[in-house]
Design a protein around this motif. Structure first.
Motif, PDB file in Angstrom:
ATOM      1  N   GLU A   4     -63.853  12.303 -28.328  1.00 45.33           N
ATOM      2  CA  GLU A   4     -63.058  11.095 -28.514  1.00 45.33           C
ATOM      3  C   GLU A   4     -62.649  10.946 -29.971  1.00 45.33           C
ATOM      4  O   GLU A   4     -63.373  11.338 -30.880  1.00 45.33           O
ATOM      5  CB  GLU A   4     -63.863   9.858 -28.115  1.00 45.33           C
ATOM      6  N   THR A   5     -61.511  10.339 -30.164  1.00 42.93           N
ATOM      7  CA  THR A   5     -61.081   9.977 -31.507  1.00 42.93           C
ATOM      8  C   THR A   5     -61.330   8.493 -31.736  1.00 42.93           C
ATOM      9  O   THR A   5     -61.409   7.708 -30.786  1.00 42.93           O
ATOM     10  CB  THR A   5     -59.579  10.269 -31.691  1.00 42.93           C
ATOM     11  N   ALA A   6     -61.482   8.120 -32.998  1.00 39.73           N
ATOM     12  CA  ALA A   6     -61.576   6.697 -33.331  1.00 39.73           C
ATOM     13  C   ALA A   6     -60.245   6.022 -33.012  1.00 39.73           C
ATOM     14  O   ALA A   6     -59.182   6.646 -33.049  1.00 39.73           O
ATOM     15  CB  ALA A   6     -61.922   6.527 -34.797  1.00 39.73           C
ATOM     16  N   THR A   7     -60.305   4.729 -32.693  1.00 39.97           N
ATOM     17  CA  THR A   7     -59.111   3.990 -32.302  1.00 39.97           C
ATOM     18  C   THR A   7     -58.822   2.909 -33.329  1.00 39.97           C
ATOM     19  O   THR A   7     -59.715   2.133 -33.688  1.00 39.97           O
ATOM     20  CB  THR A   7     -59.300   3.344 -30.921  1.00 39.97           C
ATOM     21  N   PRO A   8     -57.591   2.827 -33.838  1.00 36.78           N
ATOM     22  CA  PRO A   8     -57.272   1.823 -34.859  1.00 36.78           C
ATOM     23  C   PRO A   8     -57.250   0.410 -34.302  1.00 36.78           C
ATOM     24  O   PRO A   8     -57.097   0.189 -33.096  1.00 36.78           O
ATOM     25  CB  PRO A   8     -55.887   2.251 -35.346  1.00 36.78           C
ATOM     26  N   ALA A   9     -57.397  -0.563 -35.191  1.00 37.89           N
ATOM     27  CA  ALA A   9     -57.340  -1.977 -34.824  1.00 37.89           C
ATOM     28  C   ALA A   9     -55.905  -2.376 -34.469  1.00 37.89           C
ATOM     29  O   ALA A   9     -54.942  -1.675 -34.806  1.00 37.89           O
ATOM     30  CB  ALA A   9     -57.853  -2.838 -35.970  1.00 37.89           C
ATOM     31  N   TYR A  10     -55.761  -3.505 -33.798  1.00 37.23           N
ATOM     32  CA  TYR A  10     -54.427  -4.016 -33.505  1.00 37.23           C
ATOM     33  C   TYR A  10     -54.481  -5.534 -33.390  1.00 37.23           C
ATOM     34  O   TYR A  10     -55.535  -6.131 -33.166  1.00 37.23           O
ATOM     35  CB  TYR A  10     -53.851  -3.408 -32.221  1.00 37.23           C
ATOM     36  N   ASP A  11     -53.325  -6.150 -33.576  1.00 31.27           N
ATOM     37  CA  ASP A  11     -53.126  -7.586 -33.342  1.00 31.27           C
ATOM     38  C   ASP A  11     -51.999  -7.744 -32.334  1.00 31.27           C
ATOM     39  O   ASP A  11     -50.946  -7.109 -32.457  1.00 31.27           O
ATOM     40  CB  ASP A  11     -52.757  -8.303 -34.642  1.00 31.27           C
ATOM     41  N   ARG A  12     -52.220  -8.610 -31.371  1.00 35.27           N
ATOM     42  CA  ARG A  12     -51.218  -8.830 -30.329  1.00 35.27           C
ATOM     43  C   ARG A  12     -50.913 -10.314 -30.223  1.00 35.27           C
ATOM     44  O   ARG A  12     -51.823 -11.151 -30.200  1.00 35.27           O
ATOM     45  CB  ARG A  12     -51.718  -8.300 -28.980  1.00 35.27           C
ATOM     46  N   LEU A  13     -49.627 -10.646 -30.132  1.00 30.44           N
ATOM     47  CA  LEU A  13     -49.171 -12.025 -29.992  1.00 30.44           C
ATOM     48  C   LEU A  13     -48.333 -12.134 -28.727  1.00 30.44           C
ATOM     49  O   LEU A  13     -47.356 -11.391 -28.549  1.00 30.44           O
ATOM     50  CB  LEU A  13     -48.342 -12.444 -31.207  1.00 30.44           C
ATOM     51  N   ASP A  14     -48.711 -13.069 -27.841  1.00 31.59           N
ATOM     52  CA  ASP A  14     -47.995 -13.305 -26.588  1.00 31.59           C
ATOM     53  C   ASP A  14     -47.572 -14.765 -26.519  1.00 31.59           C
ATOM     54  O   ASP A  14     -48.365 -15.670 -26.808  1.00 31.59           O
ATOM     55  CB  ASP A  14     -48.873 -12.976 -25.384  1.00 31.59           C
ATOM     56  N   LEU A  15     -46.317 -15.003 -26.096  1.00 36.64           N
ATOM     57  CA  LEU A  15     -45.759 -16.349 -25.989  1.00 36.64           C
ATOM     58  C   LEU A  15     -45.177 -16.533 -24.591  1.00 36.64           C
ATOM     59  O   LEU A  15     -44.607 -15.595 -24.018  1.00 36.64           O
ATOM     60  CB  LEU A  15     -44.648 -16.561 -27.028  1.00 36.64           C
ATOM     61  N   SER A  16     -45.311 -17.731 -24.044  1.00 38.47           N
ATOM     62  CA  SER A  16     -44.690 -17.992 -22.745  1.00 38.47           C
ATOM     63  C   SER A  16     -44.300 -19.459 -22.637  1.00 38.47           C
ATOM     64  O   SER A  16     -44.903 -20.338 -23.263  1.00 38.47           O
ATOM     65  CB  SER A  16     -45.632 -17.616 -21.599  1.00 38.47           C
ATOM     66  N   LEU A  17     -43.270 -19.710 -21.830  1.00 43.31           N
ATOM     67  CA  LEU A  17     -42.758 -21.054 -21.591  1.00 43.31           C
ATOM     68  C   LEU A  17     -42.395 -21.162 -20.121  1.00 43.31           C
ATOM     69  O   LEU A  17     -41.743 -20.265 -19.564  1.00 43.31           O
ATOM     70  CB  LEU A  17     -41.538 -21.329 -22.467  1.00 43.31           C
TER      71      LEU A  17
END
Length: 660
Positions: free
Chosen positions: A596-609
């Motif tokens: 396995e390889t190391a996995t980088p961090a992430y930020d996710r933004l979700d919007l809904s109306l």
């Protein structure tokens, strides 16, 4: 599980369809991955099996309308769950002691999805209809759904149809990571150079259709239901495939396709014998098959036939401080597979598995204390159909106990203890074939040298839960520790399969530990003038290790999700509903197993109306969701394809539904 599950200790998460995100999701794992302790396996947009506290595969039982799904989603990471999330009415995520009711393999938990197969009916005795259309810009995808329920002298009927179609999804940048070894080895110690698409994930399309017919007859003291589900799903396996694995000059990233079909028949009956004594009976038959095509030809085929019967009886006397439930379960499954590279060979030899189980749950309350004791004993028999004399029987036993103390001011403290055993699966014993889609050759214990049979997986777990509930706020904290004397996992060996060029992964059994926590805090209608506003903040983490036999040190188990935390805001006013969710996942650097390889961090933004209109007897709902609004590169460490297939980039989902 209706009778017995009511007695079980928490923790369990229960959400209905309206509580799920407004965006359209093509797989169950992604639809549920916002829940605490739940992630997705992610093998492209069409495939995502729920991962609970780092457990995946057979250790997470997939249940549809009370019975096992009967698909091949646990046999390989490229196999989709045979259920479209749009058909879900309610989902219960069961973890810890409660999971023992769902089968001896469900040591990690269970996902119990109640679909809209059986009609609910209404007191007005009038027909209802619902139609929905959705568009997803990620793959220029479309969804259409029509459902009708109508009464008749013979009871209530429901008919539904759903169709889904999407092309290759857009991604934020390159498909393949540039910081990992580039190319693919065919067993000749040389890397074959492969393309690295930019902006689009090749071969990530999907086309699926579902048809349902359900019936329910409600009596005064009993009711009976029956239904049939017809499911078809064809999807591409993203990016990585070879039309001819023996030719190191041939690379085609658009050639691997899985075409799956499932027909499912379900019946259930509820009977109230006397006041406080009820029984619930379920029976199901599932016929499942799928073809794995490579460059237009069939590379391998799978077929599964499943029969399952389940009976539960609940005794709950009026004013009694205790309740008792007992049940029995039987399941027979025939699993067949074949490989086109060798028509006489198989990915997994044909197996017949038989499970017979009995279980019971006793609960009692005394003052501020609640007590639960539960147990399950089953006999699991595995046999090779075409090779008489090869087989093994196991009799695993699982027990659980729980004690909960209700404290002043809305606090509650619970301690849950489980002693568990799990019988090895057919794949862990008899696996002996290559998976082109996931790029590995799997080998069970019977085909290793020397040949042997695994013992039952055995361990115990402790969970401590503290919660506080107020009219305007709630807090939940859960911490758990699990220890296994004999834990089964898939580990890469030093060998390569010559005909296919795939690395050989062997099932191993060694001691392991798992620990983690989940914290969720919520505010409802906080006192600063914004009625209808709710806030949620949460964090979850899990760490799982195995004991290296060569040096005695601990090493990380594969595909364990990293530390994750999130913040979500929902605001309701009049007929409007708005939602904002930010999720951050830390980098996962514990990855020294299975290459396995190391996995980088992430930020996710979700919007809904979302907006709802009432027009006479009609209710119309229009929704828009902007998923991954910042166009972040998201690679889930739980995915076999994380290094070559990121999640979809920024995309817009629009939906319109009308109900009568």
């Amino acid at each position: 599980m209706r009778a017995v599950s009511a007695l079980l200790p928490q923790p369990a998460l229960e959400v209905d369809r309206s509580a799920l995100p407004a965006a359209d999701y093509a797989n169950l794992g992604e639809a549920l991955s916002a829940l605490p302790g739940v992630h997705t396996s992610s093998f492209g947009p069409a495939v995502g099996r729920p991962v609970i506290r780092g457990y995946s595969g057979k250790r997470v039982e997939m249940v549809g309308d009370g019975l096992a799904m009967g698909d091949a989603s646990a046999a390989g990471p490229d196999h989709a769950v045979a259920l479209d999330p749009r058909l879900i009415r309610k989902v219960t995520i069961v973890r810890g002691p409660a999971s023992l009711l769902y089968g001896g393999s469900a040591v990690g938990g269970a996902v119990d999805a109640e679909t809209s197969l059986f009609p609910l009916g209404n007191t007005e005795q009038r027909a209802t209809a619902q139609t929905e259309a959705a568009y997803d810009s990620a793959g220029d995808g479309w969804l259409g759904h029509l459902a009708v329920e109508t009464p008749s002298p013979a009871g209530w009927w429901s008919v539904q149809g759903l169709s889904r179609s999407a092309g290759d999804i857009n991604i934020p940048g390159l498909a393949r990571r540039t910081d990992v070894p580039h190319g693919h080895s065919h067993g000749n110690s040389q890397l074959t150079e492969e393309p690295n698409p930019d902006g689009t994930l090749p071969n990530s399309y999907q086309q699926s259709q579902t048809g349902l017919v359900g019936w329910r007859y409600p009596g005064k003291k009993w009711q009976v239901s029956a239904g049939a589900v017809f499911y078809r799903n064809e999807y591409g396996v993203p990016f990585h495939s070879h039309a001819d694995s023996t030719d190191s000059t041939t690379v085609d990233v658009n050639s691997a396709v899985i075409d799956m079909r499932q027909n499912r028949l379900l019946t259930e009956a509820d009977v109230e014998w006397t006041e406080g004594l009820t029984s619930h009976l379920r029976f199901g038959y599932t016929d499942y098959a799928h073809d794995e095509r490579d460059a237009g030809r069939i590379a391998s085929q799978y077929g599964i036939d499943t029969h399952e019967l389940r009976l539960e009886t609940l005794l709950s006397l009026p004013d009694a401080p205790w309740r008792l439930a007992v049940g029995a379960q039987g399941k027979r499954e025939i699993f067949r597979s074949s490989s086109a590279t060798n028509r006489d060979g198989t990915v997994f030899p044909a197996t017949e598995s038989t499970d017979l189980a009995g279980f019971g749950v006793f609960s009692a309350s005394w003052r501020e204390w609640d007590f639960v004791a539960a147990g399950r004993i089953e006999h699991h028999e595995l046999e090779l159909i075409d090779f008489p004399g090869y087989g093994k029987g196991y009799t695993p036993q699982t027990y659980a106990a729980s004690i909960t103390r209700r404290l002043p001011a809305g606090w509650e403290l619970g301690l849950h203890q489980t002693w568990l055993e799990r019988a090895p699966t057919a794949e862990e014993l008899f696996g002996n074939g290559g998976h082109v889609s996931s790029g590995l050759f799997e080998r069970g214990s019977v085909f290793q040298f020397p040949s042997f049979y695994f013992e039952t997986e055995k361990g115990q777990g402790t969970e401590l839960e503290l919660s506080w509930i107020h009219t305007r706020a709630s807090v939940s904290l859960a911490g758990y520790y699990q220890e296994y004397d004999r834990y089964l996992f898939l580990q890469r060996s030093e060998y390569t399969d010559d005909p296919t060029g795939l690395p050989i992964f062997e099932h191993r059994q060694q001691p392991s530990t798992r620990k983690g926590f989940e914290v969720v805090a919520r505010l409802f209608d906080p006192a600063f003038g914004l009625e209808g506003l709710s806030l949620e903040a949460g964090m979850d983490a899990v760490e799982a290790t195995y004991k290296r036999l060569q040096d005695g040190d601990d090493g990380p188990l594969p595909r364990i999700p990293p530390l994750r935390y999130w913040l979500e805001t929902t605001y309701r006013w009049a007929d409007w509903k708005a939602r904002v969710r930010w999720t951050h996942a830390e980098a996962q650097r514990d990855a020294d197993l299975n290459s396995e390889t190391a996995t980088p961090a992430y930020d996710r933004l979700d919007l809904s109306l979302q907006r709802t209109w009432g027009l006479g007897r009609f209710e119309i709902i229009a929704a828009a969701a902007l998923q991954n609004a910042t166009n972040a590169t998201i690679r889930h460490h739980t995915s076999f394809l994380k290094d070559v297939a990121p999640e979809a980039g920024r995309h817009l989902v629009l939906s319109l539904s009308a109900a009568y």
